[in-house]
Design an enzyme around this catalytic site. Structure first.
Site, short mmCIF file in Angstrom:
data_model
loop_
_atom_site.label_atom_id
_atom_site.label_comp_id
_atom_site.label_asym_id
_atom_site.label_seq_id
_atom_site.Cartn_x
_atom_site.Cartn_y
_atom_site.Cartn_z
N LYS A 19 0.83 -1.21 0.00
CA LYS A 19 0.00 0.00 0.00
C LYS A 19 0.86 1.26 0.00
O LYS A 19 0.47 2.27 -0.59
CB LYS A 19 -0.95 0.02 1.21
CG LYS A 19 -1.96 -1.08 1.20
CD LYS A 19 -2.99 -0.89 0.10
CE LYS A 19 -3.92 -2.09 0.07
NZ LYS A 19 -4.86 -2.12 -1.00
N LYS A 57 -2.33 -12.45 -9.89
CA LYS A 57 -3.65 -12.98 -9.52
C LYS A 57 -4.78 -12.09 -10.02
O LYS A 57 -4.57 -10.91 -10.31
CB LYS A 57 -3.72 -13.13 -8.00
CG LYS A 57 -3.66 -11.83 -7.24
CD LYS A 57 -4.13 -11.99 -5.80
CE LYS A 57 -4.42 -10.65 -5.18
NZ LYS A 57 -5.27 -10.67 -4.01
N LYS A 108 -9.21 -6.87 -8.24
CA LYS A 108 -9.84 -5.61 -8.68
C LYS A 108 -8.78 -4.58 -9.03
O LYS A 108 -8.92 -3.82 -9.95
CB LYS A 108 -10.74 -5.05 -7.57
CG LYS A 108 -12.06 -5.72 -7.46
CD LYS A 108 -12.81 -5.24 -6.24
CE LYS A 108 -12.17 -5.71 -4.96
NZ LYS A 108 -12.77 -6.83 -4.28
P1 ADP Z 1 -9.04 -8.03 -4.52
O1 ADP Z 1 -7.62 -8.53 -4.67
O2 ADP Z 1 -9.79 -8.12 -5.78
O3 ADP Z 1 -9.11 -6.65 -3.89
P2 ADP Z 1 -9.75 -8.94 -1.93
O4 ADP Z 1 -8.37 -8.60 -1.48
O5 ADP Z 1 -10.88 -8.09 -1.49
O6 ADP Z 1 -9.74 -9.03 -3.50
O7 ADP Z 1 -10.02 -10.46 -1.50
C1 ADP Z 1 -11.15 -10.96 -0.80
C2 ADP Z 1 -10.97 -12.46 -0.57
O8 ADP Z 1 -10.81 -13.14 -1.81
C3 ADP Z 1 -9.73 -12.82 0.27
O9 ADP Z 1 -10.02 -13.95 1.08
C4 ADP Z 1 -8.71 -13.19 -0.76
O10 ADP Z 1 -7.76 -14.10 -0.25
C5 ADP Z 1 -9.57 -13.83 -1.84
N1 ADP Z 1 -8.98 -13.61 -3.18
C6 ADP Z 1 -8.93 -12.44 -3.85
N2 ADP Z 1 -8.35 -12.59 -5.07
C7 ADP Z 1 -8.02 -13.90 -5.15
C8 ADP Z 1 -7.41 -14.70 -6.16
N3 ADP Z 1 -7.05 -14.18 -7.33
N4 ADP Z 1 -7.22 -16.01 -5.91
C9 ADP Z 1 -7.63 -16.56 -4.72
N5 ADP Z 1 -8.21 -15.87 -3.74
C10 ADP Z 1 -8.42 -14.57 -3.92
#
Ligand code: ADP
Ligand code: TRP
Length: 332
Positions: free
Chosen positions: A112, A195, A198
């Site tokens: 961040k 991965k 968003k």
């Molecule tokens: P983003 O990366 O899109 O902001 P978040 O950080 O809000 O997503 O993730 C919410 C949940 O989804 C967490 O438990 C995270 O480990 C899981 N998660 C997010 N992206 C992935 C991914 N590409 N593969 C597996 N789990 C994921």
């Protein structure tokens, strides 16, 4: 006694396939075997200063999508984090014995600092203590999250154990990441690297609410290369990612078919992507339809959130009462 499970997702937009396979799919399976608390982490989302007029809509997206994916509010406690003020109180207590050095070493904080260098606030620094409060408030032992959250769980154990030592208690149990498959899941994005997230851009994410047209368009634009030039050559990251996505949404023989074509240098990426898109559509459609239906049912959503908040507060108030006594607060 069933073990307790806690997990949450920040309401920063719609849920994508990474959120589903990394987290929500496990929520749905766990609800029948454990005492589950699944929440919408709206307090966590304040670190990025969401526009007040947008926040409720984001919370609603996650609530609707939890329900559309099959989380059953009769079996589980579904709640909005800010409806349970005891979480913020425990966060305050945990912050008193979380140290600057260890908070600064968290990988997500370091990320961040780079990605939002104009807004490195204390909420970002103490994100792991708020997450620990979410988990410890219900004394959970299992936390279904994706691989990226492992370090936060390690910190949760540190903070819980430290509180226990300081007040000579065993109030907080240790919690661990949980996934029904052996390895924690990492769903790749469509942008050829890393991965699905968003933050890596709209085009890299397939959202549960995406229409068939949108899915076809996104998949057709996914990054590929000029194709294999030698038989059985290892796949570069962008191609491997698409195969990993296919493994998640397609039947095993479909994936074996394209794998064999790749190994013989006969794969046509156009056909491969078309198949991937169609299988994603088959996977998404029932969830998307449920999302559309539930989004309109405001009175049902209100009832679910209210009932969830009551149940979550009942559990949270018990823990806070114990924590206050241990700390030494006494009423006159
Ligand atoms: P983003 O990366 O899109 O902001 P978040 O950080 O809000 O997503 O993730 C919410 C949940 O989804 C967490 O438990 C995270 O480990 C899981 N998660 C997010 N992206 C992935 C991914 N590409 N593969 C597996 N789990 C994921
Ligand atoms: N940090 C998690 C994420 O970014 C969200 C979260 C907040 C969470 N509190 C939690 C996950 C407690 C599990 C348990 O995805």
């Amino acid at each position: 006694m069933k073990e307790t499970v806690v997990s949450g997702i920040r309401p920063t937009g719609k849920l994508h396939l990474g959120n589903y396979f990394g987290a929500v799919k496990n929520f749905v399976k766990m609800q029948y075997d454990y005492n589950c608390y699944f929440f919408i982490a709206d307090l966590h989302s304040l670190t990025t200063h969401p526009t007040p007029g947008d926040l409720h809509g984001y919370v609603k997206h996650v609530l609707v999508e939890y329900l559309a994916c099959g989380i059953n509010p009769e079996e589980t406690t579904i709640y909005v984090q800010s409806d349970v003020p005891e979480v913020a109180e425990l966060y305050l207590y945990l912050n008193m014995n979380a140290y600057l050095g260890e908070l600064e070493r968290s990988a997500s904080f370091k990320d961040k600092i780079r990605s939002q260098s104009d807004n490195v606030n204390a909420g970002l620094l103490t994100y792991p203590t708020l997450m620990a409060a979410d988990i410890l408030i219900h004394k959970a032992t299992k936390v279904p999250v994706g691989k990226d959250q492992e370090q936060h769980l390690e910190m949760t154990r540190t903070f819980g154990n430290r509180f226990n030592r300081l007040y000579n208690t065993d109030l907080f149990p240790e919690s661990f990441a949980f996934n029904y498959s052996e390895n924690l899941v990492k769903v790749p994005g469509l942008d050829g690297k890393g991965k699905m997230s968003k933050s890596s851009g709209e085009g890299s994410c397939i959202y549960l609410a995406d229409s068939p047209e949108v899915i076809r368009k996104k998949v057709s634009r996914a990054v590929t290369d000029g194709g294999p030039t030698a038989e059985n050559q290892p796949k570069p990251e962008a191609i491997q990612n698409l195969f990993d996505l296919m493994k998640i949404v397609s039947p095993a023989d479909t994936m074996a078919h394209f794998d064999a074509l790749y190994n013989k240098c006969e794969i046509r990426y156009g056909d491969f992507k078309k198949q991937l898109a169609e299988d994603m559509i088959i996977f998404n459609s029932p969830i998307r339809e449920k999302i559309e239906e539930l989004s309109k049912d405001t009175s049902y959503l209100r009832q679910v959130a209210k009932h969830g908040a009551l149940k979550a507060r009942e559990s949270a108030q018990k823990t806070i009462k114990e924590a206050r006594e241990l700390i030494g607060f006494k009423s006159f």
